[in-house]
Scaffold this motif. Sequence first.
Motif, short mmCIF file in Angstrom:
data_model
loop_
_atom_site.label_atom_id
_atom_site.label_comp_id
_atom_site.label_asym_id
_atom_site.label_seq_id
_atom_site.Cartn_x
_atom_site.Cartn_y
_atom_site.Cartn_z
N GLN A 222 28.59 19.06 13.04
CA GLN A 222 28.28 20.49 12.87
C GLN A 222 27.01 20.86 13.62
O GLN A 222 26.85 21.99 14.04
CB GLN A 222 28.08 20.82 11.37
N GLU A 223 26.10 19.89 13.74
CA GLU A 223 24.85 20.17 14.43
C GLU A 223 24.22 18.84 14.85
O GLU A 223 24.37 17.83 14.15
CB GLU A 223 23.88 20.91 13.50
N ALA A 224 23.54 18.86 15.99
CA ALA A 224 22.85 17.64 16.43
C ALA A 224 21.36 17.94 16.56
O ALA A 224 20.98 19.01 17.03
CB ALA A 224 23.39 17.19 17.78
N ARG A 225 20.56 17.01 16.08
CA ARG A 225 19.11 17.11 16.29
C ARG A 225 18.64 15.80 16.89
O ARG A 225 19.39 14.84 16.99
CB ARG A 225 18.39 17.36 14.96
N GLU A 226 17.34 15.74 17.23
CA GLU A 226 16.84 14.56 17.92
C GLU A 226 17.03 13.28 17.10
O GLU A 226 17.38 12.24 17.64
CB GLU A 226 15.35 14.76 18.24
N ASP A 227 16.84 13.38 15.79
CA ASP A 227 16.89 12.16 14.97
C ASP A 227 17.95 12.23 13.87
O ASP A 227 17.93 11.42 12.95
CB ASP A 227 15.51 11.87 14.37
N CYS A 228 18.83 13.21 13.94
CA CYS A 228 19.91 13.25 12.93
C CYS A 228 21.09 14.07 13.41
O CYS A 228 20.99 14.84 14.36
CB CYS A 228 19.39 13.78 11.60
N GLU B 258 7.81 6.04 14.12
CA GLU B 258 8.36 7.40 14.17
C GLU B 258 9.89 7.36 14.38
O GLU B 258 10.38 6.56 15.19
CB GLU B 258 7.70 8.12 15.36
N LYS B 259 10.59 8.14 13.64
CA LYS B 259 12.06 8.26 13.72
C LYS B 259 12.77 6.91 13.54
O LYS B 259 13.83 6.65 14.11
CB LYS B 259 12.48 8.88 15.06
N LYS B 260 12.14 6.03 12.75
CA LYS B 260 12.70 4.68 12.59
C LYS B 260 14.02 4.67 11.81
O LYS B 260 14.90 3.85 12.09
CB LYS B 260 11.66 3.80 11.89
N ASP B 261 14.14 5.61 10.87
CA ASP B 261 15.33 5.60 10.00
C ASP B 261 16.65 5.61 10.77
O ASP B 261 17.62 4.96 10.39
CB ASP B 261 15.34 6.85 9.10
N GLY B 262 16.67 6.39 11.87
CA GLY B 262 17.95 6.53 12.60
C GLY B 262 18.00 5.71 13.87
O GLY B 262 18.93 5.85 14.68
#
Length: 405
Positions: A234-240, A151-155
């Motif tokens: 511009q914006e932050a999310r948990e995985d990007c 899960e969420k490995k890409d980042g």
Amino acid sequence: MKKTRIVILGAGYGGLMTVTRLQKQLNSDEAEIVIINKNEYHYETTWLHEASAGTLHHDRVRYDVTKVLNRNKVQFIQGEVLEVKAKENKVVLKDQEVSFDYLVIALGANAETFGIKGLDKYGYAITNVNAARRIREHIEYQFATYHTEEEKKDGRLTIVVAGAGFTGIEFLGELTNRIPELCKDYDIDQSKVRIVCVEASPAILPQFDRELVDYAVSLLESRGVEFHVGTAVQEAREDCVFIGKRGETPKELKANTLIWSAGVRGNAVIDNSGFENMRGRVKVNLDLRMPAFNNIFVIGDCSMIINEETNRPYPPTAQIAMQQGEVCARNIAKLIQGKTNLENFVFDDKGTVCSLGEDDAIGIVYGKKIKGTAASVMKKVVDDRALFMIGGTSLLLKKGKFNFF
Ligand code: FAD
């Protein structure tokens, strides 16, 4: 007769300089001195980037406040300040109120998030010891779980550092020293790690000249850092993180880690107390008093002083906070001793050194440019000087960067 009570808020660079000078300048029958701090320890804010990257243990950056106090003259209260009731001469803590005759506000800075969506929740700011520990653990967790969690490995191995000012660059220096160790520890091919630094303004490290900035940038690039100048979060999310240049559609960058080092403001207590301010900083008189209250001094990152040469505020630095602490102590001692000729604060710029990891740095010291190992040694001298100024030789020997034993 009731003794005059001096209350100092914050045991950082400014607060400790004030209190350690006052305890020398005043006799115990002249005044009662109280210092209030959230934690029982002081931390070296200027070393927090090392604790955050994991290149220095967090216990190395802190020491008990009482170690530098003369307990016959100074009372220490551990507590969180919520508000100053200036008209009533009272400070409100979570669980009590403390009255004062003279007050020094030296509560340091908070992160400035400029209302960017998701930043409060998903951005990590280097603000105190516990924040530094969270950052170190969060980054290590990404490496530790890279091979085991899909899960969420890409980042997972992408770290975005927002801000290419002093804090951001110093953190990148340490981080790029730490990454090879993390890769080795967790069997990760280093080419899978991506470190991206975004800077909204057109300049990296604006306080240094071109030659030194180029040196810092090429060194960090050679260690794998990608710089995106003129590019804002511009914006932050948990995985990007969404980043983009002005007027462009923001691009999504998969990243589980966003370090926010793109802005600070004065402590929230300034706003909560209704003091006139600009981004949480009070524009103080030259004698460091608040214009509206002549028994309240504001120093360090909560204060603002204009540099007459540039007509812009001085940036918040430990160097200024410490020099202000000395002047503030002398001015309070004068007031207590019935003198009216208060001293004006004049910044004595001794220079600035920005570290680029364990053994590299750039700097301007007494007007002379330095870089590489010489600058790195000078950085440690500067760090140790702060310890010595506040706690003398014994603190220097216990906590100093140079290994004496
Ligand atoms: P601080 O030293 O931050 O102290 C504030 C104190 O107040 C802390 O002990 C805090 O716990 C306490 N406090 C805060 N809120 C409350 C509350 N509500 N109640 C009770 N206590 C509270 N400057 C330089 O000159 N050179 C450098 O190389 C440099 N490097 C830096 C690197 C990093 C990573 C960072 C983050 C900053 C750096 N700075 C540097 C800036 C410098 O650290 C600050 O300008 C300096 O710490 C300000 O001193 P201060 O006394 O105002 O606040």
